[in-house]
Design a protein around this motif. Structure first.
Motif, PDB file in Angstrom:
ATOM      1  N   MET A 121     -47.857 -97.763  52.149  1.00 14.38           N
ATOM      2  CA  MET A 121     -47.182 -96.500  52.452  1.00 14.38           C
ATOM      3  C   MET A 121     -45.861 -96.373  51.705  1.00 14.38           C
ATOM      4  O   MET A 121     -45.483 -95.275  51.303  1.00 14.38           O
ATOM      5  CB  MET A 121     -46.964 -96.370  53.955  1.00 14.38           C
ATOM      6  CG  MET A 121     -48.248 -96.132  54.713  1.00 14.38           C
ATOM      7  SD  MET A 121     -47.952 -95.948  56.470  1.00 14.38           S
ATOM      8  CE  MET A 121     -46.999 -94.438  56.493  1.00 14.38           C
ATOM      9  N   ARG A 122     -45.175 -97.479  51.491  1.00  8.94           N
ATOM     10  CA  ARG A 122     -43.925 -97.427  50.731  1.00  8.94           C
ATOM     11  C   ARG A 122     -44.199 -97.017  49.286  1.00  8.94           C
ATOM     12  O   ARG A 122     -43.465 -96.232  48.717  1.00  8.94           O
ATOM     13  CB  ARG A 122     -43.183 -98.767  50.803  1.00  8.94           C
ATOM     14  CG  ARG A 122     -42.592 -99.015  52.185  1.00  8.94           C
ATOM     15  CD  ARG A 122     -41.848-100.323  52.266  1.00  8.94           C
ATOM     16  NE  ARG A 122     -40.587-100.312  51.564  1.00  8.94           N
ATOM     17  CZ  ARG A 122     -39.447 -99.810  52.021  1.00  8.94           C
ATOM     18  NH1 ARG A 122     -39.407 -99.243  53.202  1.00  8.94           N
ATOM     19  NH2 ARG A 122     -38.347 -99.882  51.316  1.00  8.94           N
ATOM     20  N   ARG A 123     -45.298 -97.534  48.715  1.00 11.26           N
ATOM     21  CA  ARG A 123     -45.647 -97.150  47.349  1.00 11.26           C
ATOM     22  C   ARG A 123     -46.044 -95.670  47.259  1.00 11.26           C
ATOM     23  O   ARG A 123     -45.796 -95.026  46.261  1.00 11.26           O
ATOM     24  CB  ARG A 123     -46.780 -98.026  46.819  1.00 11.26           C
ATOM     25  CG  ARG A 123     -46.335 -99.436  46.460  1.00 11.26           C
ATOM     26  CD  ARG A 123     -47.382-100.195  45.677  1.00 11.26           C
ATOM     27  NE  ARG A 123     -48.619-100.420  46.402  1.00 11.26           N
ATOM     28  CZ  ARG A 123     -48.852-101.420  47.255  1.00 11.26           C
ATOM     29  NH1 ARG A 123     -47.903-102.315  47.481  1.00 11.26           N
ATOM     30  NH2 ARG A 123     -50.006-101.553  47.856  1.00 11.26           N
ATOM     31  N   LEU A 124     -46.651 -95.158  48.322  1.00  8.42           N
ATOM     32  CA  LEU A 124     -47.138 -93.780  48.324  1.00  8.42           C
ATOM     33  C   LEU A 124     -46.126 -92.777  48.883  1.00  8.42           C
ATOM     34  O   LEU A 124     -46.360 -91.574  48.832  1.00  8.42           O
ATOM     35  CB  LEU A 124     -48.426 -93.684  49.149  1.00  8.42           C
ATOM     36  CG  LEU A 124     -49.619 -94.456  48.611  1.00  8.42           C
ATOM     37  CD1 LEU A 124     -50.778 -94.360  49.604  1.00  8.42           C
ATOM     38  CD2 LEU A 124     -50.026 -93.931  47.248  1.00  8.42           C
ATOM     39  N   ALA A 125     -45.012 -93.260  49.407  1.00  2.00           N
ATOM     40  CA  ALA A 125     -44.062 -92.391  50.112  1.00  2.00           C
ATOM     41  C   ALA A 125     -43.610 -91.199  49.278  1.00  2.00           C
ATOM     42  O   ALA A 125     -43.474 -90.099  49.810  1.00  2.00           O
ATOM     43  CB  ALA A 125     -42.854 -93.191  50.586  1.00  2.00           C
ATOM     44  N   VAL A 126     -43.390 -91.375  48.003  1.00  2.00           N
ATOM     45  CA  VAL A 126     -42.940 -90.258  47.167  1.00  2.00           C
ATOM     46  C   VAL A 126     -44.119 -89.449  46.628  1.00  2.00           C
ATOM     47  O   VAL A 126     -44.195 -88.248  46.872  1.00  2.00           O
ATOM     48  CB  VAL A 126     -42.010 -90.745  46.028  1.00  2.00           C
ATOM     49  CG1 VAL A 126     -41.676 -89.604  45.083  1.00  2.00           C
ATOM     50  CG2 VAL A 126     -40.740 -91.348  46.624  1.00  2.00           C
ATOM     51  N   PRO A 127     -45.072 -90.062  45.924  1.00  2.00           N
ATOM     52  CA  PRO A 127     -46.141 -89.230  45.368  1.00  2.00           C
ATOM     53  C   PRO A 127     -47.049 -88.588  46.414  1.00  2.00           C
ATOM     54  O   PRO A 127     -47.586 -87.504  46.187  1.00  2.00           O
ATOM     55  CB  PRO A 127     -46.937 -90.194  44.479  1.00  2.00           C
ATOM     56  CG  PRO A 127     -46.611 -91.559  44.968  1.00  2.00           C
ATOM     57  CD  PRO A 127     -45.221 -91.472  45.537  1.00  2.00           C
ATOM     58  N   ALA A 128     -47.211 -89.208  47.554  1.00  2.00           N
ATOM     59  CA  ALA A 128     -48.117 -88.670  48.581  1.00  2.00           C
ATOM     60  C   ALA A 128     -47.366 -87.974  49.717  1.00  2.00           C
ATOM     61  O   ALA A 128     -47.970 -87.619  50.730  1.00  2.00           O
ATOM     62  CB  ALA A 128     -48.987 -89.794  49.139  1.00  2.00           C
ATOM     63  N   ARG A 129     -46.069 -87.766  49.563  1.00  2.00           N
ATOM     64  CA  ARG A 129     -45.264 -87.165  50.641  1.00  2.00           C
ATOM     65  C   ARG A 129     -45.885 -85.876  51.192  1.00  2.00           C
ATOM     66  O   ARG A 129     -46.000 -85.728  52.411  1.00  2.00           O
ATOM     67  CB  ARG A 129     -43.827 -86.912  50.165  1.00  2.00           C
ATOM     68  CG  ARG A 129     -42.918 -86.384  51.266  1.00  2.00           C
ATOM     69  CD  ARG A 129     -41.462 -86.392  50.826  1.00  2.00           C
ATOM     70  NE  ARG A 129     -40.955 -87.732  50.663  1.00  2.00           N
ATOM     71  CZ  ARG A 129     -40.388 -88.464  51.626  1.00  2.00           C
ATOM     72  NH1 ARG A 129     -40.245 -87.953  52.830  1.00  2.00           N
ATOM     73  NH2 ARG A 129     -39.953 -89.671  51.404  1.00  2.00           N
ATOM     74  N   PRO A 130     -46.341 -84.935  50.360  1.00  2.00           N
ATOM     75  CA  PRO A 130     -46.945 -83.718  50.936  1.00  2.00           C
ATOM     76  C   PRO A 130     -48.175 -84.019  51.793  1.00  2.00           C
ATOM     77  O   PRO A 130     -48.394 -83.374  52.819  1.00  2.00           O
ATOM     78  CB  PRO A 130     -47.327 -82.884  49.714  1.00  2.00           C
ATOM     79  CG  PRO A 130     -46.480 -83.406  48.598  1.00  2.00           C
ATOM     80  CD  PRO A 130     -46.245 -84.862  48.908  1.00  2.00           C
ATOM     81  N   PHE A 131     -48.981 -85.000  51.386  1.00  2.00           N
ATOM     82  CA  PHE A 131     -50.167 -85.359  52.164  1.00  2.00           C
ATOM     83  C   PHE A 131     -49.785 -86.045  53.474  1.00  2.00           C
ATOM     84  O   PHE A 131     -50.399 -85.804  54.513  1.00  2.00           O
ATOM     85  CB  PHE A 131     -51.098 -86.266  51.349  1.00  2.00           C
ATOM     86  CG  PHE A 131     -51.597 -85.611  50.104  1.00  2.00           C
ATOM     87  CD1 PHE A 131     -52.537 -84.595  50.157  1.00  2.00           C
ATOM     88  CD2 PHE A 131     -51.098 -85.996  48.868  1.00  2.00           C
ATOM     89  CE1 PHE A 131     -52.994 -83.971  49.006  1.00  2.00           C
ATOM     90  CE2 PHE A 131     -51.547 -85.378  47.714  1.00  2.00           C
ATOM     91  CZ  PHE A 131     -52.491 -84.366  47.778  1.00  2.00           C
ATOM     92  N   LEU A 132     -48.774 -86.897  53.423  1.00  2.00           N
ATOM     93  CA  LEU A 132     -48.324 -87.578  54.633  1.00  2.00           C
ATOM     94  C   LEU A 132     -47.730 -86.577  55.627  1.00  2.00           C
ATOM     95  O   LEU A 132     -47.980 -86.662  56.827  1.00  2.00           O
ATOM     96  CB  LEU A 132     -47.315 -88.672  54.290  1.00  2.00           C
ATOM     97  CG  LEU A 132     -47.878 -89.830  53.445  1.00  2.00           C
ATOM     98  CD1 LEU A 132     -46.754 -90.728  52.943  1.00  2.00           C
ATOM     99  CD2 LEU A 132     -48.904 -90.631  54.224  1.00  2.00           C
ATOM    100  N   ARG A 133     -46.985 -85.605  55.115  1.00  2.00           N
ATOM    101  CA  ARG A 133     -46.413 -84.568  55.988  1.00  2.00           C
ATOM    102  C   ARG A 133     -47.518 -83.689  56.577  1.00  2.00           C
ATOM    103  O   ARG A 133     -47.489 -83.343  57.750  1.00  2.00           O
ATOM    104  CB  ARG A 133     -45.375 -83.743  55.240  1.00  2.00           C
ATOM    105  CG  ARG A 133     -44.135 -84.580  54.863  1.00  2.00           C
ATOM    106  CD  ARG A 133     -42.973 -83.753  54.380  1.00  2.00           C
ATOM    107  NE  ARG A 133     -42.408 -82.930  55.420  1.00  2.00           N
ATOM    108  CZ  ARG A 133     -41.662 -83.364  56.444  1.00  2.00           C
ATOM    109  NH1 ARG A 133     -41.395 -84.643  56.561  1.00  2.00           N
ATOM    110  NH2 ARG A 133     -41.178 -82.532  57.322  1.00  2.00           N
TER     111      ARG A 133
END
Length: 158
Positions: A121-133
């Motif tokens: 999740m730390r690796r994906l926090a920036v590129p996947a932020r819209p998906f996580l939100r």
């Protein structure tokens, strides 16, 4: 919380057609969340004021967290906990009267500030932020609907 790139701040407002005391009573019983909130898969009590949970929404991974109550104030309508595990930070429910029945007699505000700790999740926090939100928004929508059904069921039992 150290890094803003790994930090998430969420706020959801639920308008519910139930008395604030009933909503608060449902929200304070975290062990029952899996019965009405589809994405809360498991909750296990550790002690009177702490527990462990597993959460999974649309994205293909589980979040495992431990929560510890830091504020339980029925008079103010506040439930707050510290969170540790795959995410760390805090979450708070604030329950108050919300007006006439058509717009919901209760307003329940959920606020959360967490930092992702799980390496993926730390690796994906920036590129996947819209998906996580979006994943969080879908989870909150399902939770509100589940709580509405749960509260109606309780009224039908009366």
């Amino acid at each position: 919380m150290k890094s803003s790139r790994h930090r998430f701040v969420f706020r959801s407002v639920w308008r519910l057609d139930a008395h604030p005391a009933r909503v608060f009573a449902a929200l304070e019983r975290a062990g029952e969340y899996p019965e009405w909130w589809p994405q809360v898969r498991e909750v296990h009590a550790l002690e009177e004021s702490s527990g462990r949970g597993r959460i999974r929404s649309v994205l293909p991974f589980d979040l495992r967290i431990t929560g510890r109550a830091v504020r339980h104030d029925p008079a103010a309508g506040v439930l707050e906990m510290e969170i540790d595990g795959d995410v760390a930070g805090w979450a708070r429910w604030t329950v108050r009267e919300g007006g006439p029945s058509r717009s919901g007699r209760t307003v329940a505000v959920y606020e959360q500030q967490v930092e992702v700790r799980r390496p993926l999740m730390r690796r994906l926090a920036v590129p996947a932020r819209p998906f996580l939100r979006a994943n969080h928004a879908l989870m909150m929508r399902a939770g509100r609907r589940g709580l509405e059904r749960w509260l109606r069921r309780g009224l039908d039992d009366d």
